[in-house]
Write an enzyme that holds these catalytic residues in place. Structure first.
Site, mmCIF file in Angstrom:
data_model
loop_
_atom_site.group_PDB
_atom_site.id
_atom_site.type_symbol
_atom_site.label_atom_id
_atom_site.label_comp_id
_atom_site.label_asym_id
_atom_site.label_seq_id
_atom_site.Cartn_x
_atom_site.Cartn_y
_atom_site.Cartn_z
ATOM 1 N N LYS A 64 49.715 113.434 -12.087
ATOM 2 C CA LYS A 64 50.457 113.665 -12.374
ATOM 3 C C LYS A 64 50.844 115.353 -11.418
ATOM 4 C CE LYS A 64 52.017 112.343 -16.486
ATOM 5 N NZ LYS A 64 50.815 111.298 -16.378
ATOM 6 N N THR A 65 49.874 116.180 -12.525
ATOM 7 C CA THR A 65 49.338 117.496 -12.591
ATOM 8 C C THR A 65 48.823 118.321 -11.595
ATOM 9 O OG1 THR A 65 48.930 117.673 -14.790
ATOM 10 C CG2 THR A 65 48.380 119.024 -13.463
ATOM 11 N N ASP A 109 53.344 120.242 -18.503
ATOM 12 C CA ASP A 109 53.033 118.971 -18.788
ATOM 13 C C ASP A 109 53.306 118.772 -20.581
ATOM 14 O OD1 ASP A 109 51.581 116.991 -18.585
ATOM 15 O OD2 ASP A 109 49.531 117.864 -18.268
ATOM 16 N N THR A 158 53.941 111.284 -20.208
ATOM 17 C CA THR A 158 53.331 109.371 -20.319
ATOM 18 C C THR A 158 54.360 108.863 -21.088
ATOM 19 O OG1 THR A 158 52.946 110.388 -22.498
ATOM 20 C CG2 THR A 158 51.179 110.083 -20.171
ATOM 21 N N ARG A 217 41.302 109.550 -12.864
ATOM 22 C CA ARG A 217 40.916 110.493 -13.954
ATOM 23 C C ARG A 217 39.099 110.067 -14.574
ATOM 24 N NH1 ARG A 217 43.551 112.817 -18.161
ATOM 25 N NH2 ARG A 217 44.817 114.413 -16.645
#
Ligand code: ADE
Length: 336
Positions: A64-65, A109, A158, A217
């Site tokens: 997302k980032t 975030d 999330t 990740r």
């Protein structure tokens, strides 16, 4: 020790920024989301206006980032990054918003963790590009309206269900990032290997991808650990056997399950006969926080079909029993 499930660490941030795609074309997978976002951006560019505020949601580690940074780049705008817990009071938000310039992107975030007061300041900022600042207290209090630049907010979360409806409704578009396909995770590992100068073969990439919970990740973290193992135990070359041996050593199994996942499943099986079991009871039995179950363990276990959520609680499925090599007594009863 958890290799794959820990929250993002400082080391990850450095690692992520080395490996983070710098160009739109380098961002692998999530094709539909990318297509939709590109349309929004091009249309906004044509109108010479900043795009609508965007909300990205999905499990942690899905990019997302990274996507938010690429969106800003595509818009040709700088990005100011912060997070829900990082904006402790309204003053923090006011300071950021009044320092933005027109067209800039503000990335927040974990926006489900914004506190109420900060959220309330954000509403008019998102809607009308203004802030209603309260000066003084009690009967002498005055409200001052402050105009702020036309910015685009990109929120990431999330847990979209935890966003208050007024905040959720102020985003012009919402996109869900999903787990990646095996082939896309393989491409991501291949790309990271090139950037890190690793010697690795196709079979090893496959093995790491299979155990990566379909999450970039995690894939990058596992690659890093396998690299360490290959450097210490061998000559640094990563082949299938090295990858398998190092991941076995780290107790990351063929499906990417770690000790914590297995403990959770076993707690539900041994203490609740495979369920149905409520979140609170499962949390106590497995000695895991409810939020960790919801954010870290369950999404992937549900994706694998190992856990099902029913109105009466969580159920452990037959394939989870098979994976763990535990006999399912309920299934035997069914057969008799
Ligand atoms: N790193 C994180 N997400 C990625 C993606 N989708 N493609 C390439 N690298 C990534």
């Amino acid at each position: 020790m958890s290799i794959v499930l820990d929250k993002k660490s400082k080391e990850d941030e450095i690692f992520d920024s080395t490996l983070r795609p710098q160009k739109w074309e380098e961002y692998i997978g999530q094709e539909k989301v990318k297509e939709n976002i590109r349309i929004i951006i091009s249309a906004a560019k044509k109108r010479k206006q900043p795009p609508d505020h965007l909300l990205l949601y999905g499990n942690s580690g899905l990019g997302k980032t990274t996507l938010a940074h690429l969106i800003a780049k595509e818009m040709g705008s700088p990005v100011r990054a912060t997070s829900g817990p990082g904006l402790e009071n309204a003053g923090d938000l006011v300071a950021i918003l009044t320092n933005l310039s027109d067209g800039e992107v503000l990335f927040i975030d974990e926006c489900h963790r914004l506190n109420k007061t900060v959220e309330e300041y954000l509403y008019p900022a998102m809607e009308d590009y203004k802030l209603n600042i309260i000066l003084g207290r009690g009967p002498m209090a005055r409200t001052m309206e402050l105009k702020i630049p036309h910015f685009t907010l990109i929120g990431a979360t999330t847990r979209p269900a935890l966003l208050s409806p007024p905040l959720r409704n102020r985003f012009g578009a919402t996109f869900q990032l999903n787990f990646y396909e095996q082939k896309d995770i393989e491409k991501i590992i291949e790309r990271s290997s090139v950037l890190l100068n690793l010697k690795i073969d196709k079979e090893a990439i496959k093995v790491i991808a299979q155990r990566s919970r379909f999450t970039p990740r995690v894939a990058n973290r596992l690659l890093k650990r396998v690299r360490d193992f290959a450097e210490v135990e061998g000559d640094g070359f990563i082949d299938k056997e090295t990858a398998e041996r190092s991941l076995d050593f780290l107790e990351v199994d063929e499906k990417g399950l770690e000790i914590g996942d297995r403990r959770l499943l076993k707690a539900a099986i041994e203490k609740f006969n495979g369920g149905p079991v409520g979140l609170q009871a499962l949390s106590a039995a497995a000695m895991e926080e409810e939020d960790s179950i919801l954010d870290m363990y369950e999404p992937y276990l549900m994706q694998l079909g190992f856990i099902e959520r029913t109105p009466r609680g969580r159920m452990i499925t037959e394939i989870a029993y098979q994976h763990l090599g535990i006999k399912n007594p309920k299934k035997q009863n069914n057969l008799l």
